[in-house]
Design a protein around this motif. Structure first.
Motif, PDB file in Angstrom:
ATOM      1  N   UNK A 111       1.079  -0.947  -0.113  1.00 35.78           N
ATOM      2  CA  UNK A 111      -0.003  -0.140  -0.054  1.00 35.78           C
ATOM      3  C   UNK A 111       1.109   1.457   0.491  1.00 35.78           C
ATOM      4  N   UNK A 112       1.975   1.493   1.071  1.00 35.74           N
ATOM      5  CA  UNK A 112       2.864   2.215   0.781  1.00 35.74           C
ATOM      6  C   UNK A 112       3.257   2.297  -0.551  1.00 35.74           C
ATOM      7  N   UNK A 113       3.834   2.018  -1.367  1.00 36.04           N
ATOM      8  CA  UNK A 113       4.104   1.726  -2.608  1.00 36.04           C
ATOM      9  C   UNK A 113       3.279   2.366  -4.045  1.00 36.04           C
ATOM     10  N   UNK A 114       1.993   2.218  -3.611  1.00 34.51           N
ATOM     11  CA  UNK A 114       0.841   2.129  -4.575  1.00 34.51           C
ATOM     12  C   UNK A 114       1.351   3.759  -4.280  1.00 34.51           C
ATOM     13  N   UNK A 145      -2.038  -1.720 -13.403  1.00 29.66           N
ATOM     14  CA  UNK A 145      -1.490  -1.445 -12.219  1.00 29.66           C
ATOM     15  C   UNK A 145       0.204  -0.853 -13.058  1.00 29.66           C
ATOM     16  N   UNK A 146       0.916  -2.371 -13.427  1.00 27.76           N
ATOM     17  CA  UNK A 146       2.024  -3.020 -13.790  1.00 27.76           C
ATOM     18  C   UNK A 146       2.348  -2.331 -14.891  1.00 27.76           C
ATOM     19  N   UNK A 202       6.992  -4.734 -13.838  1.00 28.73           N
ATOM     20  CA  UNK A 202       7.382  -5.963 -13.967  1.00 28.73           C
ATOM     21  C   UNK A 202       6.360  -6.446 -12.273  1.00 28.73           C
ATOM     22  N   UNK A 203       5.143  -7.063 -12.482  1.00 31.40           N
ATOM     23  CA  UNK A 203       3.892  -8.016 -11.335  1.00 31.40           C
ATOM     24  C   UNK A 203       4.897  -7.861 -10.058  1.00 31.40           C
ATOM     25  N   UNK A 204       6.303  -8.853 -10.231  1.00 27.05           N
ATOM     26  CA  UNK A 204       7.300  -8.651  -8.974  1.00 27.05           C
ATOM     27  C   UNK A 204       7.681  -7.481  -8.563  1.00 27.05           C
ATOM     28  N   UNK A 205       7.992  -6.075  -9.746  1.00 30.26           N
ATOM     29  CA  UNK A 205       8.799  -5.171  -8.549  1.00 30.26           C
ATOM     30  C   UNK A 205       7.347  -4.544  -8.150  1.00 30.26           C
ATOM     31  N   UNK A 206       6.097  -4.385  -8.430  1.00 30.61           N
ATOM     32  CA  UNK A 206       5.262  -3.949  -8.413  1.00 30.61           C
ATOM     33  C   UNK A 206       4.476  -4.621  -6.786  1.00 30.61           C
ATOM     34  N   UNK A 232      17.899  -6.864 -10.710  1.00 25.87           N
ATOM     35  CA  UNK A 232      18.179  -6.773  -9.652  1.00 25.87           C
ATOM     36  C   UNK A 232      18.724  -8.381  -9.352  1.00 25.87           C
ATOM     37  N   UNK A 233      17.962  -9.107  -9.213  1.00 30.55           N
ATOM     38  CA  UNK A 233      17.524 -10.494  -8.776  1.00 30.55           C
ATOM     39  C   UNK A 233      18.500 -11.281  -9.572  1.00 30.55           C
TER      40      UNK A 233
END
Length: 128
Positions: free
Chosen positions: A4-7, A50-51, A57-61, A69-70
């Motif tokens: 939620x903070x990311x959003x 959203x992504x 990417x969805x992972x990042x989102x 990075x991974x």
């Protein structure tokens, strides 16, 4: 950072209101508010939107994980693993060399001991 903070952070970086983001995704301002408060979460289709909207990417989102990075981390781990493997092989080679030197030293000592014993018993080296 929580989802939620990311959003909230992503929306603010784009300079959007909750209403504007909701319009882009086809949901109400209240729905966006609930996502940002952590009271509910977007369904899968909205996550994909959203992504796409934020170009990540969805992972990042969802997880806050950058796939690049991974991948870099995995490459680093492979390199570190390779270094440790090389180090272990080097240690094993050093152990074998030390063992061979120890055996060779023992053989030389036995040889000299036999020479001294032969010399003493035969009277060759230590004549009285």
């Amino acid at each position: 950072m929580n989802f939620n903070e990311r959003l909230i952070d992503l929306r603010r970086k784009r300079g959007l209101s909750q209403e504007q983001l909701g319009y882009e995704l086809g949901v109400s301002r209240q729905t966006v508010s609930k996502w940002e408060l952590g009271q509910s979460y977007p369904d899968f289709q909205r996550l994909v939107l959203l992504s796409d909207y934020y170009e990540m990417s969805l992972d990042e989102l969802v997880k806050g994980v950058d796939v690049g990075d991974v991948r870099s981390l995995n490459e680093s781990e492979k390199q570190i693993s390779s270094i440790y493997s090389d180090l272990e092989r080097g240690k094993e080679a050093a152990r074998r060399i030390w063992l061979l030197l120890l055996i060779a030293g023992c053989v030389v000592l036995v040889f000299f001991a036999l020479v001294v014993i032969y010399g003493v018993t035969e009277g060759g080296l230590f004549v009285r």
